[in-house]
Design a protein around this motif. Structure first.
Motif, PDB file in Angstrom:
ATOM      1  N   GLU A 471      42.420  16.568  16.493  1.00 40.61           N
ATOM      2  CA  GLU A 471      43.472  15.764  16.529  1.00 40.61           C
ATOM      3  C   GLU A 471      45.465  16.807  16.548  1.00 40.61           C
ATOM      4  OE1 GLU A 471      42.966  13.410  13.604  1.00 40.61           O
ATOM      5  OE2 GLU A 471      43.415  14.372  12.010  1.00 40.61           O
ATOM      6  N   LEU A 472      46.205  16.247  16.966  1.00 40.48           N
ATOM      7  CA  LEU A 472      47.486  16.914  16.694  1.00 40.48           C
ATOM      8  C   LEU A 472      48.380  16.164  15.344  1.00 40.48           C
ATOM      9  CD1 LEU A 472      48.922  19.412  18.756  1.00 40.48           C
ATOM     10  CD2 LEU A 472      50.782  17.707  17.689  1.00 40.48           C
ATOM     11  N   ARG A 473      48.769  17.049  14.469  1.00 38.55           N
ATOM     12  CA  ARG A 473      49.972  16.116  14.068  1.00 38.55           C
ATOM     13  C   ARG A 473      51.371  17.010  13.646  1.00 38.55           C
ATOM     14  NH1 ARG A 473      47.572  11.379  11.191  1.00 38.55           N
ATOM     15  NH2 ARG A 473      45.395  11.381  11.334  1.00 38.55           N
ATOM     16  N   ALA A 474      52.297  16.691  12.735  1.00 36.74           N
ATOM     17  CA  ALA A 474      53.664  17.212  12.993  1.00 36.74           C
ATOM     18  C   ALA A 474      53.986  17.058  11.400  1.00 36.74           C
ATOM     19  CB  ALA A 474      54.920  17.177  13.478  1.00 36.74           C
ATOM     20  N   GLU A 475      54.802  17.122  10.993  1.00 44.39           N
ATOM     21  CA  GLU A 475      55.434  17.164   9.603  1.00 44.39           C
ATOM     22  C   GLU A 475      56.951  17.659   9.986  1.00 44.39           C
ATOM     23  OE1 GLU A 475      52.632  17.706   6.088  1.00 44.39           O
ATOM     24  OE2 GLU A 475      53.064  19.029   6.647  1.00 44.39           O
ATOM     25  N   VAL A 476      58.100  17.276   9.003  1.00 48.19           N
ATOM     26  CA  VAL A 476      59.316  17.751   9.031  1.00 48.19           C
ATOM     27  C   VAL A 476      59.667  18.212   7.610  1.00 48.19           C
ATOM     28  CG1 VAL A 476      61.577  16.857   9.537  1.00 48.19           C
ATOM     29  CG2 VAL A 476      60.015  15.977  10.591  1.00 48.19           C
ATOM     30  N   LEU A 477      59.704  19.422   7.313  1.00 46.69           N
ATOM     31  CA  LEU A 477      60.078  20.445   6.288  1.00 46.69           C
ATOM     32  C   LEU A 477      61.950  19.942   5.675  1.00 46.69           C
ATOM     33  CD1 LEU A 477      57.367  20.989   7.497  1.00 46.69           C
ATOM     34  CD2 LEU A 477      57.437  22.300   5.792  1.00 46.69           C
ATOM     35  N   ASP A 478      62.314  21.046   4.756  1.00 49.26           N
ATOM     36  CA  ASP A 478      64.042  21.192   4.695  1.00 49.26           C
ATOM     37  C   ASP A 478      63.322  22.401   4.693  1.00 49.26           C
ATOM     38  OD1 ASP A 478      62.680  21.539   1.527  1.00 49.26           O
ATOM     39  OD2 ASP A 478      63.871  19.995   0.967  1.00 49.26           O
ATOM     40  N   ALA A 479      64.750  22.876   4.081  1.00 49.49           N
ATOM     41  CA  ALA A 479      64.504  24.591   4.099  1.00 49.49           C
ATOM     42  C   ALA A 479      64.096  24.853   2.980  1.00 49.49           C
ATOM     43  CB  ALA A 479      66.198  24.665   4.024  1.00 49.49           C
ATOM     44  N   ASP A 480      63.675  24.422   1.718  1.00 50.29           N
ATOM     45  CA  ASP A 480      62.302  24.908   1.492  1.00 50.29           C
ATOM     46  C   ASP A 480      61.252  25.095   1.585  1.00 50.29           C
ATOM     47  OD1 ASP A 480      65.184  25.393  -0.616  1.00 50.29           O
ATOM     48  OD2 ASP A 480      65.567  23.901  -1.550  1.00 50.29           O
ATOM     49  N   GLY A 486      58.158  10.198   4.618  1.00 41.64           N
ATOM     50  CA  GLY A 486      58.167   9.419   5.998  1.00 41.64           C
ATOM     51  C   GLY A 486      57.148  10.597   6.587  1.00 41.64           C
ATOM     52  N   TYR A 487      57.549  12.129   6.531  1.00 44.64           N
ATOM     53  CA  TYR A 487      57.840  12.874   7.707  1.00 44.64           C
ATOM     54  C   TYR A 487      56.452  13.861   7.590  1.00 44.64           C
ATOM     55  CZ  TYR A 487      61.401  11.036   9.907  1.00 44.64           C
ATOM     56  OH  TYR A 487      62.707  10.061  10.488  1.00 44.64           O
ATOM     57  N   GLY A 488      55.329  13.198   6.261  1.00 47.35           N
ATOM     58  CA  GLY A 488      54.673  14.330   6.244  1.00 47.35           C
ATOM     59  C   GLY A 488      53.446  13.854   7.205  1.00 47.35           C
ATOM     60  N   ARG A 489      52.358  14.971   6.926  1.00 47.59           N
ATOM     61  CA  ARG A 489      50.925  14.976   8.061  1.00 47.59           C
ATOM     62  C   ARG A 489      50.385  13.415   8.197  1.00 47.59           C
ATOM     63  NH1 ARG A 489      47.348  19.986   5.734  1.00 47.59           N
ATOM     64  NH2 ARG A 489      49.632  20.633   5.846  1.00 47.59           N
ATOM     65  N   ALA A 490      50.018  12.639   6.503  1.00 45.76           N
ATOM     66  CA  ALA A 490      48.963  11.454   6.243  1.00 45.76           C
ATOM     67  C   ALA A 490      50.321  10.143   6.779  1.00 45.76           C
ATOM     68  CB  ALA A 490      49.400  11.328   4.907  1.00 45.76           C
ATOM     69  N   ALA A 491      51.443  10.023   7.233  1.00 50.60           N
ATOM     70  CA  ALA A 491      51.802   9.602   7.896  1.00 50.60           C
ATOM     71  C   ALA A 491      51.939   9.200   9.406  1.00 50.60           C
ATOM     72  CB  ALA A 491      53.521   9.743   7.581  1.00 50.60           C
ATOM     73  N   CYS A 492      51.540  10.383   9.459  1.00 54.99           N
ATOM     74  CA  CYS A 492      51.576  11.197  11.494  1.00 54.99           C
ATOM     75  C   CYS A 492      50.764  10.694  12.176  1.00 54.99           C
ATOM     76  CB  CYS A 492      51.780  12.195  11.851  1.00 54.99           C
ATOM     77  SG  CYS A 492      52.268  12.933  13.245  1.00 54.99           S
ATOM     78  N   LYS A 493      51.265   9.826  12.761  1.00 50.10           N
ATOM     79  CA  LYS A 493      49.846   8.870  14.266  1.00 50.10           C
ATOM     80  C   LYS A 493      49.821  10.740  14.808  1.00 50.10           C
ATOM     81  CE  LYS A 493      52.164   4.813  14.139  1.00 50.10           C
ATOM     82  NZ  LYS A 493      52.836   3.561  14.862  1.00 50.10           N
ATOM     83  N   ALA A 494      47.614  10.185  14.589  1.00 45.49           N
ATOM     84  CA  ALA A 494      47.435  11.795  15.583  1.00 45.49           C
ATOM     85  C   ALA A 494      47.253  11.741  17.427  1.00 45.49           C
ATOM     86  CB  ALA A 494      45.802  11.939  14.339  1.00 45.49           C
TER      87      ALA A 494
END
Length: 819
Positions: A471-480, A486-494
């Motif tokens: 499976e493949l998932r994605a996360e969104v991170l800030d500069a730090d 709401g944009y973590g891997r657990a919340a991402c639909k594979a």
């Protein structure tokens, strides 16, 4: 871009893919009151969008866009190199070969005027009507029969499926006693002497006669003056009947292999052409690659050096003549650039095959990563005895249709050493998955790919990937590096599919977050291959302040091992050659340790800084040196050690006897004057800023000058002469300084230089030119800095100050104010 009513709450986005515009916002469908009308004329796409939303007045917008048939740009971000990548864990990059069509060859010489070869150097474009293909190719009739010195034929073919080709009778040019042939170009002043037809579709031209542009290389009709030799430009309304530009050649002289295209990113014409450069290994005079660009098709600047064979190339194909670059098909592709580099095995077989290169600006090219010392082929030669066993030549650019890249290529059955009469040339077809040049692959262990900070992220996130039971998932991170809520891997639909455009969503988010600040993406996957992603129409890296830098202060090092102390861009490698070593000697160091150089009177002792061939438009070289010798002493060099320095060669040295500090690059020199005492440390620095060179001694400026762009190289047809192809001072450099080898500290890059090619060897030359360590640094060097940033005067002054006793404190290049 589409016109958008600011009062509308409906955000409408247009995504371009596969030469069509499509509506990408499904909220328009949900409103139930949309009228969408798409009208497609030949390469003229009109989108009339009428939207009515409750409480909002109707919005009407007409969008007219003309794209050339060869325009392959779009919003997809490829993982073909590490430009986008900040960190990779548990993934490997895999390069993918094109798959050759089982019915190859698809076009062969079967007309008497074609001789034994019909092949691409040339162009393939889709038909304007959207069905079928057109090919502009060249033949070679070794018997001539054209009245010129050569037997090149510029010919035209058409196909409904890209596999079965027809050669229509154009009735334009006479061959022998008939015009019943498919020849579309045969200039009267040089029949058979012009070749390499490069066709560019330019439908935006207001003059309908100029809907197509063409460049071919024309050999000189007058061998004594060569004034007409070079690349000639023409224009046409239909791609068949051509009119020469008022002034030709549009690019004088230059190498006889070139690739010309339209660059939709920069809105300019771009070209990569063959130029010559000296290389301080094996065969000393080699075919290399230069680049040039213009907005005026009728006037091209002289090219600048951008690619030279390196040590890996020569190690892959050993032999005294080394590797040469016969040509480069370069083109804008999606959000970047792709190139097909023609690897000429001059030292081991004479074959030509194709490797992949990539770029973000069409100027600075990234070679594919070697595995066990070998770079893979994107399109390899066929087996011995096959129709494409000898030499391969890619068309100017491929064609992308749906999920497939189609590349037509020319091929010879014999290598470059064979006589003309023994060679048969044909055309083949090869295919690849869209964006499929390379992928980042993860196995059973979860892989992580984190991007650098990206600006322009927005809208929906899509991936081009193949998932094989994982499976493949994605996360969104800030500069730090913190994951946004709401944009973590657990919340991402594979994602578990195999498509070229698979959508990624999260439990509470259908789209990427709206942010004025740059963000990072992190892809998390296993048993999958990730090729590319799409996350907005104009995404690019934000943190461009990350640049190459290498700093060696030799603290904690010993023997012939040196550690790069500037690790923000990764750790650079230093190599020791002959009589140079690290010494722990505080009395002769700026801290506890330094490099000591000695000489046996025969070998050159140098410290090589790896991956420094492409210095670019902004750089600084600096070091502290202590010597008691009162003569010319090399600081940095890529010079071959004999005759006049030319393109690809750099010299930075000093002479205590005359009080001079000198910098030489691209065949031009800048000199500074100062008083140089021996037996004590001095700091030497040179900065380069888009052509402006500034010299420093002990932290103060002592000289400056400007280098012209262009190139200069030896013409061994006229022994001792150097061809200078420089542009005027008003023409800014696009590439900066590219070197023929890695930088060496302490002496030149070679002590032996020889021309092996019998066609280039100066008459009367019986062996190599041997040079001894005449400019050898005898003494100590410390705090060696190479950075692709132009340090300012205050930063140089800081570097030049004497250091207090005691250990040093690492990298001085701390992202200061310089460029």
């Amino acid at each position: 871009m589409p016109v958008k009513d600011p009062s509308s709450r409906l955000a409408t986005r247009l995504i371009f893919q596969d030469t069509r515009w499509c509506l990408a916002d499904e909220s328009a469908k949900r409103c139930g009151k949309d009228l969408i009308m798409i009208c497609r004329a030949p390469q003229l796409i009109l989108l009339a969008l009428l939207i009515t939303v409750s409480g909002v007045s109707s919005v009407s917008a007409d969008v007219a866009l003309r794209k050339g048939l060869g325009d392959l740009t779009g919003p997809w971000q490829l993982f073909v190199d590490d430009y986008l990548v900040a960190r990779k864990t548990n993934v490997v990059r895999t390069y993918h070969r094109f798959k050759k069509h089982p019915g190859n060859p698809v076009l062969s010489p079967n007309k008497p005027w074609e001789g034994g070869r019909s092949y691409l150097y040339g162009t393939v474009l889709p038909n304007e009507e959207g069905r079928g293909y057109r090919m502009w190719y060249q033949g070679y009739n070794e018997k001539g029969n054209f009245g010129g010195r050569r037997g090149y034929v510029n010919a035209y073919a058409t196909s409904k499926d890209g596999i079965h080709w027809e050669k229509p009778n154009l009735g334009i040019f006479r061959w022998r006693d008939s015009t019943a042939n498919n020849i579309f170009l045969a200039r009267k002043h040089s029949p058979g002497d012009d070749h390499n037809p490069q066709i560019i579709h330019t439908p935006w031209e207001k003059d309908p006669r100029k809907k197509y542009k063409m460049i071919t290389f024309v050999y000189a009709a007058n061998r004594k003056t060569r004034l007409d030799e070079g690349y000639w430009g023409s224009f046409s309304a239909d791609g068949i009947h051509w009119t020469d530009m008022a002034r030709n050649p549009v690019l004088p002289d230059g190498g006889d292999v070139g690739n010309f295209n339209w660059d939709a990113h920069r809105r300019t014409y771009m070209a990569t052409v063959k130029i010559w450069a000296t290389v301080p290994r094996g065969e000393g005079f080699r075919r290399c690659i230069g680049t040039t660009a213009t907005k005026d098709f009728g006037a091209w600047p002289h090219p600048e050096l951008v690619l030279v064979p390196d040590e890996i190339d020569d190690a892959m194909h050993p032999g005294r003549m080394g590797v040469q670059f016969y040509g480069l098909s370069s083109f804008a592709y999606e959000s970047g650039y792709i190139g097909f580099l023609w690897i000429f095995r001059t030292g081991s077989g004479g074959q030509i095959y194709i490797q992949l290169v990539s770029s973000r600006d069409g100027i600075n090219w990234i070679r594919v990563e070697p595995t066990n010392g070998r770079r893979p082929a994107a399109l390899p030669n066929g087996p011995d005895g096959s129709w494409d066993a000898g030499c391969l030549f890619s068309s100017g650019h491929p064609v992308v249709e749906g999920d497939t890249i189609k590349l037509w290529y020319g091929a010879w059955d014999k290598d470059h050493r064979a006589p003309d009469s023994a060679i048969t040339g044909r055309v083949g077809l090869a295919t690849l998955r869209k964006d499929g040049f390379a992928s980042l692959d993860a196995g059973n262990t979860t892989g992580l790919v984190t991007t650098r900070l990206l600006k322009g992220l927005g809208g929906r996130l899509h991936v081009n990937a193949v998932v094989r039971g994982g499976e493949l998932r994605a996360e969104v991170l800030d500069a730090d590096g913190t994951v946004l809520p709401g944009y973590g891997r657990a919340a991402c639909k594979a994602v578990r599919g195999r498509g070229i455009e698979q959508r990624i969503t999260w439990e509470t988010h259908e789209e990427l977050p709206v942010s004025k600040r740059p963000l990072k993406l992190r892809f998390v996957f296993n048993r999958a291959s990730l090729y590319s992603f799409r996350a907005g129409p104009r995404v690019d890296v934000d943190d461009k302040s990350v640049h190459f830098r290498a700093f060696f202060d030799f603290e904690g090092d010993s023997g012939q091992v040196a550690t790069d102390k500037a690790t923000g861009d990764g750790s650079q490698q230093g190599r020791f050659h002959n009589n140079v070593t690290v010494t722990r000697d505080p009395a002769n160091s700026q801290g506890e340790s330094s490099l000591v150089f000695t000489s046996d009177g025969k070998k050159l002792s140098t410290f090589q800084i790896v991956d420094t061939m492409n210095l670019g438009k902004n750089f600084t070289l600096a070091t502290k040196v202590k010597t008691s010798v009162k003569r010319v002493t090399r600081l940095f060099s890529t010079y071959r050690g004999c005759d006049r320095p030319v393109a690809g060669e750099l010299i930075f040295d000093f002479n205590p006897a005359t009080g001079t500090v000198r910098f030489v690059a691209n065949g031009q020199t800048v000199v500074g004057k100062c008083s140089i005492a021996t037996s004590r440390y001095h700091h030497y620095a040179v900065t380069y800023d888009g052509g402006l060179v500034t010299l420093y001694f002990d932290g103060r400026q002592i000289g400056a000058g400007r280098l012209l762009s262009g190139t200069c190289y030896y013409d061994y047809a006229n022994v001792g002469s150097v061809k200078e192809r420089f542009n005027g001072p008003e023409r800014k450099t696009v590439a900066g300084i590219y070197l023929s080898s890695d930088l060496r500290v302490g002496e030149d890059a070679a002590g032996k230089f020889e021309i092996f090619d019998r066609n280039l060897k100066p008459p009367g030359t019986t062996g190599p030119i041997i040079t001894g360590p005449d400019e050898q640094l005898i003494g100590f060097a410390d705090e060696i800095l190479v950075t692709k940033r132009t340090l300012d005067a205050r930063e140089i002054a800081t570097l030049g100050r004497p250091k207090p006793p005691g250990p040093k404190k690492g990298d001085p290049d701390n992202q200061g104010r310089g460029r």
